[in-house]
Structure formats: structure tokens, C-alpha cells
Scaffold this active site. Structure first.
Site, PDB file in Angstrom:
ATOM      1  N   LYS A  55      -4.890  -4.352 -10.975  1.00 26.75           N
ATOM      2  CA  LYS A  55      -4.874  -2.899 -11.176  1.00 26.75           C
ATOM      3  C   LYS A  55      -5.826  -2.563 -12.308  1.00 26.75           C
ATOM      4  O   LYS A  55      -5.913  -3.307 -13.292  1.00 26.75           O
ATOM      5  CB  LYS A  55      -3.455  -2.446 -11.561  1.00 26.75           C
ATOM      6  CG  LYS A  55      -3.198  -0.989 -11.351  1.00 26.75           C
ATOM      7  CD  LYS A  55      -2.792  -0.695  -9.912  1.00 26.75           C
ATOM      8  CE  LYS A  55      -2.686   0.789  -9.667  1.00 26.75           C
ATOM      9  NZ  LYS A  55      -2.307   1.099  -8.280  1.00 26.75           N
ATOM     10  N   VAL A 100       1.053  11.533   3.643  1.00 27.06           N
ATOM     11  CA  VAL A 100       1.843  10.525   4.372  1.00 27.06           C
ATOM     12  C   VAL A 100       3.029  11.180   5.077  1.00 27.06           C
ATOM     13  O   VAL A 100       3.234  10.995   6.287  1.00 27.06           O
ATOM     14  CB  VAL A 100       2.350   9.419   3.417  1.00 27.06           C
ATOM     15  CG1 VAL A 100       3.244   8.441   4.161  1.00 27.06           C
ATOM     16  CG2 VAL A 100       1.178   8.689   2.771  1.00 27.06           C
TER      17      VAL A 100
HETATM   18  P1  NAI Z   1       0.549  13.749  -1.335  1.00 28.67           P
HETATM   19  O1  NAI Z   1       0.238  14.242  -2.707  1.00 28.67           O
HETATM   20  O2  NAI Z   1      -0.412  14.006  -0.235  1.00 28.67           O
HETATM   21  O3  NAI Z   1       1.967  14.326  -0.862  1.00 28.67           O
HETATM   22  C1  NAI Z   1       3.082  14.379  -1.691  1.00 28.67           C
HETATM   23  C2  NAI Z   1       3.865  15.623  -1.281  1.00 28.67           C
HETATM   24  O4  NAI Z   1       5.100  15.606  -1.961  1.00 28.67           O
HETATM   25  C3  NAI Z   1       3.170  16.937  -1.629  1.00 28.67           C
HETATM   26  O5  NAI Z   1       3.170  17.775  -0.506  1.00 28.67           O
HETATM   27  C4  NAI Z   1       4.007  17.472  -2.793  1.00 28.67           C
HETATM   28  O6  NAI Z   1       4.031  18.901  -2.808  1.00 28.67           O
HETATM   29  C5  NAI Z   1       5.363  16.914  -2.441  1.00 28.67           C
HETATM   30  N1  NAI Z   1       6.291  16.817  -3.564  1.00 28.67           N
HETATM   31  C6  NAI Z   1       6.039  16.501  -4.849  1.00 28.67           C
HETATM   32  N2  NAI Z   1       7.173  16.505  -5.564  1.00 28.67           N
HETATM   33  C7  NAI Z   1       8.172  16.819  -4.708  1.00 28.67           C
HETATM   34  C8  NAI Z   1       9.571  16.975  -4.849  1.00 28.67           C
HETATM   35  N3  NAI Z   1      10.181  16.814  -6.022  1.00 28.67           N
HETATM   36  N4  NAI Z   1      10.286  17.306  -3.748  1.00 28.67           N
HETATM   37  C9  NAI Z   1       9.685  17.472  -2.553  1.00 28.67           C
HETATM   38  N5  NAI Z   1       8.358  17.332  -2.372  1.00 28.67           N
HETATM   39  C10 NAI Z   1       7.613  17.015  -3.427  1.00 28.67           C
HETATM   40  O7  NAI Z   1       0.815  12.177  -1.514  1.00 28.67           O
HETATM   41  P2  NAI Z   1       0.836  11.067  -0.367  1.00 28.67           P
HETATM   42  O8  NAI Z   1      -0.490  10.425  -0.311  1.00 28.67           O
HETATM   43  O9  NAI Z   1       1.441  11.625   0.862  1.00 28.67           O
HETATM   44  O10 NAI Z   1       1.812   9.977  -1.004  1.00 28.67           O
HETATM   45  C11 NAI Z   1       3.223  10.192  -1.014  1.00 28.67           C
HETATM   46  C12 NAI Z   1       3.918   9.050  -1.745  1.00 28.67           C
HETATM   47  O11 NAI Z   1       3.635   7.820  -1.087  1.00 28.67           O
HETATM   48  C13 NAI Z   1       3.468   8.859  -3.197  1.00 28.67           C
HETATM   49  O12 NAI Z   1       4.577   8.437  -3.937  1.00 28.67           O
HETATM   50  C14 NAI Z   1       2.460   7.746  -3.112  1.00 28.67           C
HETATM   51  O13 NAI Z   1       2.390   7.004  -4.321  1.00 28.67           O
HETATM   52  C15 NAI Z   1       3.074   6.896  -2.006  1.00 28.67           C
HETATM   53  N6  NAI Z   1       2.105   6.061  -1.314  1.00 28.67           N
HETATM   54  C16 NAI Z   1       1.058   6.659  -0.661  1.00 28.67           C
HETATM   55  C17 NAI Z   1       0.138   5.881   0.011  1.00 28.67           C
HETATM   56  C18 NAI Z   1      -0.995   6.518   0.773  1.00 28.67           C
HETATM   57  O14 NAI Z   1      -1.627   5.820   1.578  1.00 28.67           O
HETATM   58  N7  NAI Z   1      -1.281   7.799   0.575  1.00 28.67           N
HETATM   59  C19 NAI Z   1       0.238   4.409   0.037  1.00 28.67           C
HETATM   60  C20 NAI Z   1       1.420   3.894  -0.620  1.00 28.67           C
HETATM   61  C21 NAI Z   1       2.293   4.713  -1.282  1.00 28.67           C
END
Ligand code: NAI
Length: 344
Positions: free
Chosen positions: A78, A182
Site C-alpha cells: 500500500k 458498486v
Molecule cells: P461510491 O463512493 O461509488 O459509493 C458509495 C455510496 O455510499 C455513495 O452513493 C454514498 O452516497 C453512499 N453512502 C456513504 N455513506 C453512507 C451511509 N452512511 N449510508 C448509506 N449510504 C452511504 O463507492 P464504491 O466504489 O461503490 O465503494 C463502496 C464500498 O466498497 C467502499 O467501502 C469501498 O471501499 C468498497 N470497495 C470498493 C471497491 C470498488 O471496486 N469500487 C473494491 C473493494 C471495496
């Protein structure tokens, strides 16, 4: 550093300072036992340099476990950039790229929190050791998110079998916390499989729009974890499973993409005591790293990536069975398996 609470026999920890650009960064290589140490680069305003070191040590170890359980020929590493008060500077990204290049491929970087595709492209101008670049990936964005969602879907099928005795997701009620990159795709995939959905997002319009499209229910961001459902899928933040939220859960299982869902190891025990099955996050959310490293390793055939992502389901089933047989928790079994795979 050797007595740091997060130090776990990391192979190397490099502190970088570039006088010209003012870059301060840390690259932690936890293990190269299985191959080059792969893991994202994070750009973050840390309260103290020690907080940055702790993050680099903890996250690089997590990547060793995740990559091993994904079956990748990669170790764990990392990079963290200590974000300066004045904001991101191009010269700093270039300096980090040169430092990564000087490591000769022992560390392979990728996008993480605080880094943009443009930053990754800037790194890629200094070194070939960058995974997930749009140009190299052959798709429009290089985004790992679709593969992450595909992997979570495969995992949810395994969870439905283990926790509910169900063959498939038809009629299974899944409550999704977060419908971003996701979670949004996952919701569509689940809908296509006939699952019943309740959606929540911090941005209510995002959840409402998708719910309208899919004929799903919605809940407030504050209540989604307590919605009565078969499976709760956290796809937003880390540390959502804790002493406050676990007593309120009304589901048979928790399984989603978010990293570090358990606030502390004791929260795994809390879930187990309530009879709630937990899918270790570092297994179920590995689709993205599978996607970006496949392209880095030069085997980006979609069938190859799809079969590796689909294996996430089989791996979880194996972990659930071992946990039952050994009377241990899934995350304990998974960590022990991963440590064996990296020779520890
Ligand atoms: P993103 O930022 O596109 O989506 C996250 C969503 O969660 C947003 O729509 C946001 O408004 C919402 N959100 C934030 N706080 C919230 C809460 N308290 N209650 C309800 N909704 C809330 O992020 P993404 O890329 O979809 O990633 C989601 C999770 O998956 C993160 O924790 C990330 O670390 C993890 N992750 C993502 C990967 C990827 O390929 N994008 C790979 C591995 C893990």
C-alpha cells in the site's frame, strides 16, 4: 517502527520525501511471498505522520490477505500520500511514480481513496507498475467497480445457500447500504436474479431513482442496517458493524463490498453470538483487484477474469463450511487460510 502496533513483519516500509515537490509518502510492502506486492495508493489528510504509517501498515497487510484469498499471484502493499494543506500537486504524483518505478516492480500500485484517474495516469507516465489504468485496461474507465459488484453477487449466492439454505437469490430480501458504483450495479444484478431489494444511500435521490427503476423499497440511511431482511449488504463505509449497530440487525447474514466492515474483532464475535453469518469483506470484495491485476499481468481475457471472480462464491462456501466444522468464525478461518497462503 518495528514495535509499532500495526507492524506485522512487513518486508519493507519506505518513507519518501521529495524536496522539490514537498511529497511526503509511505510505501509499505507487507509480503511478496506470492508475487509483487499489489495495493492501492491513498491520498489523505492524516492527523499525524504516525496515523499515515498505521494506515500503510494495516492496509498493506490487508492486501496480502485479500490477494492471497483471491488466488492472485500477488503479495500485499500500500502507498499513502500525506496530503499537504495546499492540495495535490502534479510534481508530487510524479515523484511518487519515480519512487515506485525505482522499486522495480516489487510494488504495484492502483487507485484508492483520494486518487483520480488523472492522478493514476500521471503515475503511469513514470512507471509501468500501475494496475487499472484505462488505456491499458481496454475498457472505457478501467474501473474495478463492476467486477467488485460481480464478485459480491457470487458471494451473496454462497451466503444465501449457507445462511438461508436457498439455491439462488430469487425471492431473497437484500437490504443495501449505499448504491454508488458498486452498490448500484449490485442492486441491478440482484434485481435481475429476482431478489427483493431495500435500498438506502446518504444521497436519498440516488436511492429513490434506482428504487423507482427496479421497483425496490427504500429506507433512510440511518435505518437500513435495522431493516428486517434476509441479508444486509454494506456497500458504503467501513466499521459499520459495531457495538451500536449489531444489536439492531434483523437479518440472517451480512455480506457486502465495504472494506473493514467490523469495527473491532469483538464485533465478529457479537455477530456470531446473534447467529448472524458474516462474509469476510476481504474475500467477497476482491473482484476489483482481480480485475485490475489481471490486466496488469497481461491476462485480461474476460472469461479468465469472470472465472476468477466467480470463484469468490466457492471460496466463501469453503470458508463457511470450515468455520462450521471447526466451530470458529468465518473471518477467523479466512485469516488463518490467508496467512497460510502467504507462508506465515
Ligand atoms: P461510491 O463512493 O461509488 O459509493 C458509495 C455510496 O455510499 C455513495 O452513493 C454514498 O452516497 C453512499 N453512502 C456513504 N455513506 C453512507 C451511509 N452512511 N449510508 C448509506 N449510504 C452511504 O463507492 P464504491 O466504489 O461503490 O465503494 C463502496 C464500498 O466498497 C467502499 O467501502 C469501498 O471501499 C468498497 N470497495 C470498493 C471497491 C470498488 O471496486 N469500487 C473494491 C473493494 C471495496
Amino acid at each position: 517502527m518495528f514495535d509499532h502496533p500495526q507492524f506485522d513483519a512487513h518486508e519493507s516500509v519506505t518513507h519518501l520525501h521529495d524536496r522539490a515537490s514537498g511529497l511526503n509518502a509511505i510505501i509499505a510492502v507487507h509480503s511478496t511471498h506470492r508475487g509483487p506486492a499489489a495495493g492501492g495508493c491513498r491520498h489523505w489528510r492524516y492527523a499525524t505522520p504516525d496515523a499515515a504509517l498505521a494506515d500503510a501498515l494495516r492496509l498493506s497487510r490487508g492486501m496480502s490477505l485479500k490477494n492471497a484469498m483471491a488466488g492472485l499471484p500477488m503479495g500485499g502493499g500500500k502507498a499513502v500520500i500525506l496530503a499537504p494543506a495546499g492540495g495535490k500537486q502534479d510534481g508530487q504524483i510524479a515523484a511518487l511514480g519515480r519512487a515506485i518505478d525505482a522499486m522495480g516492480g516489487r510494488y504495484v500500485t492502483a487507485e484508492d481513496v483520494g486518487m483520480t484517474p488523472a492522478d493514476m495516469a500521471a503515475l503511469g507516465r513514470q512507471t509501468p507498475h500501475v494496475a487499472g489504468l484505462p488505456a491499458a485496461s481496454g475498457d472505457a474507465t478501467g474501473s474495478p467497480s463492476p467486477a467488485t459488484a460481480d464478485g459480491v453477487l457470487a458471494g451473496l449466492r454462497a451466503v444465501a445457500a449457507a445462511a438461508l439454505g436457498r439455491d439462488g437469490l430469487s425471492g431473497v430480501h437484500v437490504a443495501l447500504q449505499g448504491v454508488g458504483a458498486v452498490g448500484g450495479r449490485l442492486a441491478r444484478l440482484l434485481h435481475a436474479e429476482g431478489a427483493r431489494l431495500t435500498l438506502a444511500d446518504l444521497d436519498p435521490a440516488r436511492a429513490d431513482t434506482l428504487a423507482h427503476e427496479l421497483g425496490a423499497a427504500t429506507a433512510g440511511a440511518e435505518e437500513i442496517l435495522a431493516v428486517p431482511a434476509d441479508i444486509v449488504a454494506p456497500n458504503a463505509l467501513g466499521a459499520v458493524l459495531n457495538a451500536r449497530t449489531i444489536p439492531a440487525l434483523r437479518c440472517a447474514a451480512v455480506a457486502g463490498a465495504a472494506n473493514n466492515q467490523l469495527e473491532t474483532p469483538a464485533d465478529g464475535e457479537r455477530l456470531a453470538r446473534r447467529g448472524i453469518l458474516y462474509a469476510p469483506d476481504f474475500i467477497i470484495n476482491a473482484g476489483g483487484i482481480i480485475h485490475v491485476t489481471a490486466r496488469y499481468l497481461g491476462d485480461a481475457a474476460p472469461e479468465h477474469i469472470q472465472s476468477q471472480v466467480a470463484a469468490i462464491g466457492r471460496r466463501l462456501t469453503h470458508v463457511f463450511e470450515a468455520a462450521r466444522d471447526e466451530r470458529r468464525r468465518p473471518e477467523q478461518v479466512a485469516e488463518a487460510m490467508a496467512l497460510r497462503l502467504i507462508g506465515r
